[in-house]
Motif scaffolding. Sequence first.
Motif, mmCIF file in Angstrom:
data_model
loop_
_atom_site.group_PDB
_atom_site.id
_atom_site.type_symbol
_atom_site.label_atom_id
_atom_site.label_comp_id
_atom_site.label_asym_id
_atom_site.label_seq_id
_atom_site.Cartn_x
_atom_site.Cartn_y
_atom_site.Cartn_z
ATOM 1 N N LYS A 159 0.833 -1.195 0.000
ATOM 2 C CA LYS A 159 0.000 0.000 0.000
ATOM 3 C C LYS A 159 0.873 1.254 0.000
ATOM 4 N N THR A 160 0.233 2.348 -0.328
ATOM 5 C CA THR A 160 0.908 3.647 -0.285
ATOM 6 C C THR A 160 0.422 4.408 0.948
ATOM 7 N N GLY A 161 1.343 4.980 1.692
ATOM 8 C CA GLY A 161 0.982 5.720 2.904
ATOM 9 C C GLY A 161 2.017 5.490 3.982
ATOM 10 N N LYS A 162 1.555 5.560 5.254
ATOM 11 C CA LYS A 162 2.453 5.454 6.403
ATOM 12 C C LYS A 162 2.064 4.220 7.207
ATOM 13 N N GLY A 163 2.971 3.255 7.304
ATOM 14 C CA GLY A 163 2.667 2.050 8.064
ATOM 15 C C GLY A 163 3.641 0.944 7.757
ATOM 16 N N LEU A 223 8.042 2.565 0.460
ATOM 17 C CA LEU A 223 8.934 3.619 0.962
ATOM 18 C C LEU A 223 9.688 4.207 -0.227
ATOM 19 N N GLY A 224 9.258 5.356 -0.687
ATOM 20 C CA GLY A 224 9.927 6.022 -1.794
ATOM 21 C C GLY A 224 9.722 5.315 -3.119
ATOM 22 N N THR A 260 10.331 -1.113 1.466
ATOM 23 C CA THR A 260 9.093 -0.909 2.224
ATOM 24 C C THR A 260 9.456 -0.396 3.622
ATOM 25 N N GLN A 261 8.421 0.034 4.358
ATOM 26 C CA GLN A 261 8.638 0.660 5.660
ATOM 27 C C GLN A 261 8.650 -0.358 6.802
#
Length: 494
Positions: free
Chosen positions: A276-280, A285-286, A322-323
Amino acid sequence: MKRLLVPLTAASLSAAALTLPANAAPDWVQDPLAPKAAEAYSNAYFWLDANGAALKKATQYNVDAKDVQKLVSTQAKTPDGKPGSASPTGTTPPVAKSTAVNLPRSIGKVFFLDSAGNYRWCSATSVQSRNRNLIATAGHCVYERGKDVFAKWVFVPGYYQGKAPFGVYAGAYAFTSYDLDTYDDYDGDFAFVAVHNGFALPNDKKVSFKEFQAWRGDKWVKPVEISPAEYAKCVLTLGHCWSEGADTPADKVGPDFPGAVLEKVEASEKEYTDAKTGKGNGFKLGEPETVPVTLPEYTAYKGPGKKTIDKSGNYLITHYYTQKWVKPGLSRKYYMAEYVIGIAKDLGRLGDAVGGQGVAWNQPMGQNVTAFGYPSAPHPDGDKAFTGVTPKWCSGKTGTKTYQVNTFKVETHQVLKCSMTPGADGAPWLMKYDNNKRTGYVNGVTSMFHDQDGNGRIDFISSAYFDGETADVYNKAQYAATKSIVGPNGEMMQ
């Protein structure tokens, strides 16, 4: 004073003690401040540490700062004995005659902690005494409400803009009038304090553990961080080392966890595309990063990124990230002890360093005096004319009559027209001040501040009248024996 006083003449000051009637209470009171070297050393170090941070933090002390008292004229003071004085001693060579007022080296600030733990200061001066170790100031700058003495009491002669050019002199014994101590009577608002030899801030010196154990002065252990390998070697050689904490892994947390740290995790092209795109955690990531590499790097790469060769034969690797949000882990830290001692410097007796003003008592009213102090508080109208970091002065004739103040039990204060504000508490009133020698005779110390014309500005200061009782207290104080608190090698004396 309202009690029956014992007359004291100039000639009787040479006696070590005064003979009193069998049923008469003494005019003086003595209290310890820091008689022992270890406590005196601690008090002086408290104010000097961290480049004099405590000195700069202090504020002026004044017991009646919120209520400016009115003076009520009474009558001319009748001395209780013959006029007397003790001559000043100086260390400043005479200078060429000048129209400007030359500041005496003897003046300075006294610093202390009040009962609430506030850092406070008043003005004071060194005075002549048998042991060259005495200062004069206001009684309320030594005794809180006429009762207990203040803590960590020291004198800093020549104080100027946060500096202690002649060092710090820790108070050993305080002497004041019986009436101030017993009744909080400001007709006796003066004090003489015997101080130990001066003290300069120690220089640091790294020493062996054996030298550290034997040192009687100030000392401390400085922890120095070392590597795990150095720690292992230190343990094998029985050195003085230790470890703190433990190695703990990072914990995976959410992005909104307090203190969470973002880490990037390399992923495959499919994992990145599906993310997914967003914060989590697990989110993209980029953008993908394509970087050229050498053939050996291309061959050795085993990661999840995409390996390609373009039409020109360049070797490329595309990385996808990824984050991952984590709470950082901890690492065990290793330390080795470094032993440090403080080599202090003895600056000798106060009177030898800055001289001492004379003291006079039972003098006629209407004397020409010069008062030196460190005013700081604003005037009643809020105007802040002084900073307290540099000494100020005012001069003129004292009043020809004594005055009452409706509080603090004052009946016989002498007055001087002067605009100095609180902070100048304890400031010496020097009679017969010699501007070239910078010496005179202390004939009063600032006790209270007054706005007589009601315009919101201080226009008078007042002092206890120095009479035979003052001479009695002074005589007792000047025989107080003090000592050096630092030995010849910079160690603390016992």
